[in-house]
Structures are given as C-alpha cells and as structure tokens.
Design an enzyme around this catalytic site. Structure first.
Site, PDB file in Angstrom:
ATOM      1  N   VAL A  71       0.809  -1.230   0.000  1.00  0.00           N
ATOM      2  CA  VAL A  71       0.000   0.000   0.000  1.00  0.00           C
ATOM      3  C   VAL A  71       0.837   1.272   0.000  1.00  0.00           C
ATOM      4  O   VAL A  71       0.304   2.361  -0.191  1.00  0.00           O
ATOM      5  CB  VAL A  71      -1.002   0.045   1.186  1.00  0.00           C
ATOM      6  CG1 VAL A  71      -2.015  -1.076   1.095  1.00  0.00           C
ATOM      7  CG2 VAL A  71      -0.285   0.070   2.534  1.00  0.00           C
ATOM      8  N   TYR A 166       3.470   6.359  15.579  1.00  0.00           N
ATOM      9  CA  TYR A 166       2.273   5.573  15.256  1.00  0.00           C
ATOM     10  C   TYR A 166       1.021   6.414  15.498  1.00  0.00           C
ATOM     11  O   TYR A 166       0.140   6.512  14.635  1.00  0.00           O
ATOM     12  CB  TYR A 166       2.241   4.320  16.133  1.00  0.00           C
ATOM     13  CG  TYR A 166       0.997   3.477  15.958  1.00  0.00           C
ATOM     14  CD1 TYR A 166       0.822   2.679  14.838  1.00  0.00           C
ATOM     15  CD2 TYR A 166       0.000   3.475  16.932  1.00  0.00           C
ATOM     16  CE1 TYR A 166      -0.318   1.901  14.686  1.00  0.00           C
ATOM     17  CE2 TYR A 166      -1.146   2.698  16.786  1.00  0.00           C
ATOM     18  CZ  TYR A 166      -1.291   1.912  15.659  1.00  0.00           C
ATOM     19  OH  TYR A 166      -2.422   1.156  15.502  1.00  0.00           O
ATOM     20  N   LYS A 170      -1.965   7.802  12.885  1.00  0.00           N
ATOM     21  CA  LYS A 170      -3.363   7.383  13.050  1.00  0.00           C
ATOM     22  C   LYS A 170      -4.273   8.587  13.297  1.00  0.00           C
ATOM     23  O   LYS A 170      -5.438   8.603  12.884  1.00  0.00           O
ATOM     24  CB  LYS A 170      -3.478   6.370  14.190  1.00  0.00           C
ATOM     25  CG  LYS A 170      -2.791   5.042  13.893  1.00  0.00           C
ATOM     26  CD  LYS A 170      -3.428   4.328  12.707  1.00  0.00           C
ATOM     27  CE  LYS A 170      -2.900   2.930  12.492  1.00  0.00           C
ATOM     28  NZ  LYS A 170      -3.568   2.234  11.375  1.00  0.00           N
TER      29      LYS A 170
HETATM   30  N1  LIG Z   1      -4.607  -5.017  16.864  1.00  0.00           N
HETATM   31  C1  LIG Z   1      -4.784  -3.894  17.524  1.00  0.00           C
HETATM   32  O1  LIG Z   1      -4.819  -3.868  18.773  1.00  0.00           O
HETATM   33  C2  LIG Z   1      -4.963  -2.610  16.769  1.00  0.00           C
HETATM   34  C3  LIG Z   1      -5.350  -1.474  17.502  1.00  0.00           C
HETATM   35  C4  LIG Z   1      -5.519  -0.278  16.832  1.00  0.00           C
HETATM   36  C5  LIG Z   1      -5.318  -0.215  15.466  1.00  0.00           C
HETATM   37  N2  LIG Z   1      -4.929  -1.324  14.788  1.00  0.00           N
HETATM   38  C6  LIG Z   1      -4.715  -1.201  13.336  1.00  0.00           C
HETATM   39  O2  LIG Z   1      -5.437  -2.205  12.665  1.00  0.00           O
HETATM   40  C7  LIG Z   1      -4.817  -2.463  11.411  1.00  0.00           C
HETATM   41  C8  LIG Z   1      -4.690  -3.965  11.234  1.00  0.00           C
HETATM   42  O3  LIG Z   1      -3.850  -4.444  12.260  1.00  0.00           O
HETATM   43  P1  LIG Z   1      -3.956  -5.934  12.829  1.00  0.00           P
HETATM   44  O4  LIG Z   1      -4.053  -5.811  14.288  1.00  0.00           O
HETATM   45  O5  LIG Z   1      -4.936  -6.724  12.085  1.00  0.00           O
HETATM   46  O6  LIG Z   1      -2.460  -6.396  12.522  1.00  0.00           O
HETATM   47  P2  LIG Z   1      -1.872  -7.572  11.633  1.00  0.00           P
HETATM   48  O7  LIG Z   1      -0.406  -7.447  11.772  1.00  0.00           O
HETATM   49  O8  LIG Z   1      -2.516  -8.861  11.989  1.00  0.00           O
HETATM   50  O9  LIG Z   1      -2.316  -7.183  10.151  1.00  0.00           O
HETATM   51  C9  LIG Z   1      -1.722  -6.138   9.426  1.00  0.00           C
HETATM   52  C10 LIG Z   1      -1.613  -6.573   7.980  1.00  0.00           C
HETATM   53  O10 LIG Z   1      -1.085  -5.456   7.226  1.00  0.00           O
HETATM   54  C11 LIG Z   1      -0.191  -5.998   6.271  1.00  0.00           C
HETATM   55  N3  LIG Z   1       0.759  -5.000   5.797  1.00  0.00           N
HETATM   56  C12 LIG Z   1       1.811  -4.447   6.464  1.00  0.00           C
HETATM   57  N4  LIG Z   1       2.465  -3.596   5.672  1.00  0.00           N
HETATM   58  C13 LIG Z   1       1.837  -3.622   4.463  1.00  0.00           C
HETATM   59  C14 LIG Z   1       2.030  -2.953   3.239  1.00  0.00           C
HETATM   60  N5  LIG Z   1       3.070  -2.103   3.059  1.00  0.00           N
HETATM   61  N6  LIG Z   1       1.162  -3.183   2.229  1.00  0.00           N
HETATM   62  C15 LIG Z   1       0.134  -4.055   2.387  1.00  0.00           C
HETATM   63  N7  LIG Z   1      -0.099  -4.727   3.520  1.00  0.00           N
HETATM   64  C16 LIG Z   1       0.743  -4.510   4.545  1.00  0.00           C
HETATM   65  C17 LIG Z   1       0.512  -7.135   7.016  1.00  0.00           C
HETATM   66  O11 LIG Z   1       1.149  -8.020   6.123  1.00  0.00           O
HETATM   67  C18 LIG Z   1      -0.655  -7.746   7.773  1.00  0.00           C
HETATM   68  O12 LIG Z   1      -1.286  -8.759   7.014  1.00  0.00           O
HETATM   69  C19 LIG Z   1      -3.493  -1.704  11.420  1.00  0.00           C
HETATM   70  O13 LIG Z   1      -3.644  -0.519  10.665  1.00  0.00           O
HETATM   71  C20 LIG Z   1      -3.286  -1.383  12.894  1.00  0.00           C
HETATM   72  O14 LIG Z   1      -2.528  -0.204  13.080  1.00  0.00           O
HETATM   73  C21 LIG Z   1      -4.755  -2.523  15.405  1.00  0.00           C
END
Ligand SMILES: NC(=O)c1ccc[n+]([C@@H]2O[C@H](COP(=O)([O-])OP(=O)(O)OC[C@H]3O[C@@H](n4cnc5c(N)ncnc54)[C@H](O)[C@@H]3O)[C@@H](O)[C@H]2O)c1
Length: 272
Positions: A71, A166, A170
C-alpha cells in the site's frame, strides 16, 4: 420496519476491496464480508496469509480474489482496485486496514523512520481512498452509495509515550477521513474510520519478542492482563469485534453515517 433489519446489514451484490487482508482485522473482515454476501478482493504484502484468507473464505462458500499489494506504492493500490473492477465490475466498499506499529520516542525519530511510518499508515490509506473514489464515482452524477472505511487507533485518544509516530499517523487518518467525508459526500460516498482498542492479532505482540524472535510468553501474558485492566469490561478485543463494526459501516444500515470515528475498544480510552 424490523423485518428487513438483518437484510440491511447484508452485503449481497457488493464488491469490497480490503487491504491488510492476510492477517488479523483485515482477514476477519474479508471472511465476515464474504459471509454477508460480498465478493471480496484482498490485498497485502503477505502472499501466504492472503492465500490462507482466500481459502477460508472459499471453504465457507464465499467469493474472494487476492492480489499482492504494497500500500505504500500507489500503482499497487491502483492495481488492486483495478483488479476488483476487472473481475467483479465495481467497487462498493474500500477498507484501508494495512498498517503497523512504529515504536520509539519522538526525540529519537530519524527522518527515515518518520517517512516509513507516514508512507505505510497514512499514505497507504490516502492512496486507498483516492483509488476507491475513482472507482466508486458514477459517471452520471447519481449517488454512488460507496463506503470507505479507514483504520485509525485508540492511540489517537490520548498521548501514549513511546508510540508517538504511530499515534500521529493514526490521528492524521482521522482528519483525512473527516475531510474526505465532506468532499466525497457530494458523490454519495460515505467515509468513516474505526479506532480499535487492544485487539489480539499478530500486531499485538509488537513489543513482546525475545532476542531470537520468539514471543516472550511472560511479557505477553502480562501485556494482555494490562490491556484487560484498561477496559471497564475487563476484556480485550478479537479481530471479529472490529470486523462487525466494519460490516455495519459497509452496509446500507449505515447510509446516514459518515465522517465518524467509531470505537470498538471495550471503553479502554475512557480510563486509559
Ligand atoms: N490489533 C490492535 O490492537 C490494533 C489497535 C488499533 C489499530 N490497529 C490497526 O489495525 C490495522 C490492522 O492491524 P492488525 O491488528 O490486524 O495487525 P496484523 O499485523 O494482523 O495485520 C496487518 C496486515 O497489514 C499488512 N501490511 C503491512 N504492511 C503492508 C504494506 N506495506 N502493504 C500491504 N499490507 C501490509 C501485514 O502483512 C498484515 O497482514 C493496522 O492498521 C493497525 O494499526 C490494530
């Protein structure tokens, strides 16, 4: 009125593009959307994870295409959206989920680290929004009915030392979302964000690894207890908790909902 309550939450006939679909919240969203009737196109840099998501969706009778997509590269995001147009003829929902943690103190941030964080967590979302609007806008000015959903974080609600980069990426996603909700409203496109609280995914372990890369179980268990303690409910979230929020925002049940930052966080950020 109540008779079509659940129908409104279904996504039959809709095509959803989902970044970050290989893991965690993105994978759960792909599975849930397909179960709700959408045809799903998932993008990620993790090919194995993408294939696993596709297999799970198809095992449950859903339709899913996947494509490698970094992305941070605009042409990759355009290619993902074009693949949805070519294969399924339309894009109704765009979920910009791919992202990761960038730990470190503000005073130590290098230019390179800053750019890396902004490229993934902010520009990646920007590209997704722009490409989605290109695909969703109707040629004749009739309202599109499209829905864009970006992923922000509970980290926008209070400064949290050690994850400043981070949090600022966000926070920027929320302003991008609100501004675009106004600009794209004239096309009938809704734009919302979710701001997840602690949700158990591979992302959760970002600071809990041993030197050899394995997970430090003791630190992990302590982290989970700490996260539970931050919620008035005493629980952490699962990817499906975020996916349900995404489903509502994607669906016609949310036709009057735009420009919002929606929080499935167990109430964490009230008492954090
Ligand atoms: N899990 C939490 O507690 C939490 C809390 C707040 C926000 N988030 C946000 O939720 C979103 C998803 O996170 P998650 O918890 O499912 O984590 P995750 O690590 O399970 O999933 C993230 C996915 O993004 C993909 N990714 C990373 N860099 C990429 C790139 N350059 N191009 C395409 N894909 C890429 C990874 O390969 C992975 O499959 C993120 O944006 C994260 O910041 C998560």
């Amino acid at each position: 009125m109540a008779h079509d309550m659940l129908d409104k939450m279904r996504l039959d006939g809709k095509v959803a593009v989902i970044t970050g679909a290989a893991s965690g919240i993105g994978a759960a969203t792909a599975e849930l959307f397909a179960a709700a009737g959408a045809r799903v196109v998932g993008g990620d840099i993790n090919d194995d994870g993408l294939a696993a998501t596709k297999a799970r969706v198809e095992d449950q009778g859903g339709e899913c295409a996947v494509r490698r997509c970094n992305v941070t590269v605009r042409s990759d995001v355009a290619g993902l959206v074009d693949a949805a147009l070519e294969q399924f003829g339309q894009v109704d929902v765009m979920c910009n989920i791919a992202g990761t943690m960038f730990p470190g103190r503000i005073e130590d941030l290098t230019d390179e680290e800053f750019d890396t964080g902004v490229d993934l967590n902010l520009k990646g979302v920007l590209y997704g929004c722009q490409e989605a609007i290109r695909a969703m806008r109707s040629g004749d000015g009739t309202p599109s009915g499209g829905s864009i959903i970006n992923v922000s974080s509970g980290a926008i609600d209070r400064p949290y030392p050690g994850i400043g980069l981070y949090a600022l990426t966000k926070a920027a996603v929320t302003m991008l979302t609100m501004t675009l909700a106004i600009e794209a409203g004239e096309y009938g496109i809704r734009v919302n964000a979710i701001a997840p609280g602690a949700t158990i995914t591979p992302f959760t372990t970002w600071r809990l690894h041993n030197a050899d890369g394995s997970i430090d179980q003791e630190a992990y268990d302590a982290f989970i207890e700490e996260m539970k303690g931050m919620s008035p409910l005493g629980i952490t979230g699962d990817p499906i908790d975020q996916a349900y929020m995404m489903l509502y925002l994607a669906s016609d049940a949310a036709r009057y909902v735009t420009g919002g930052i929606h929080r499935a966080n167990g109430g964490q950020t009230m008492v954090w």
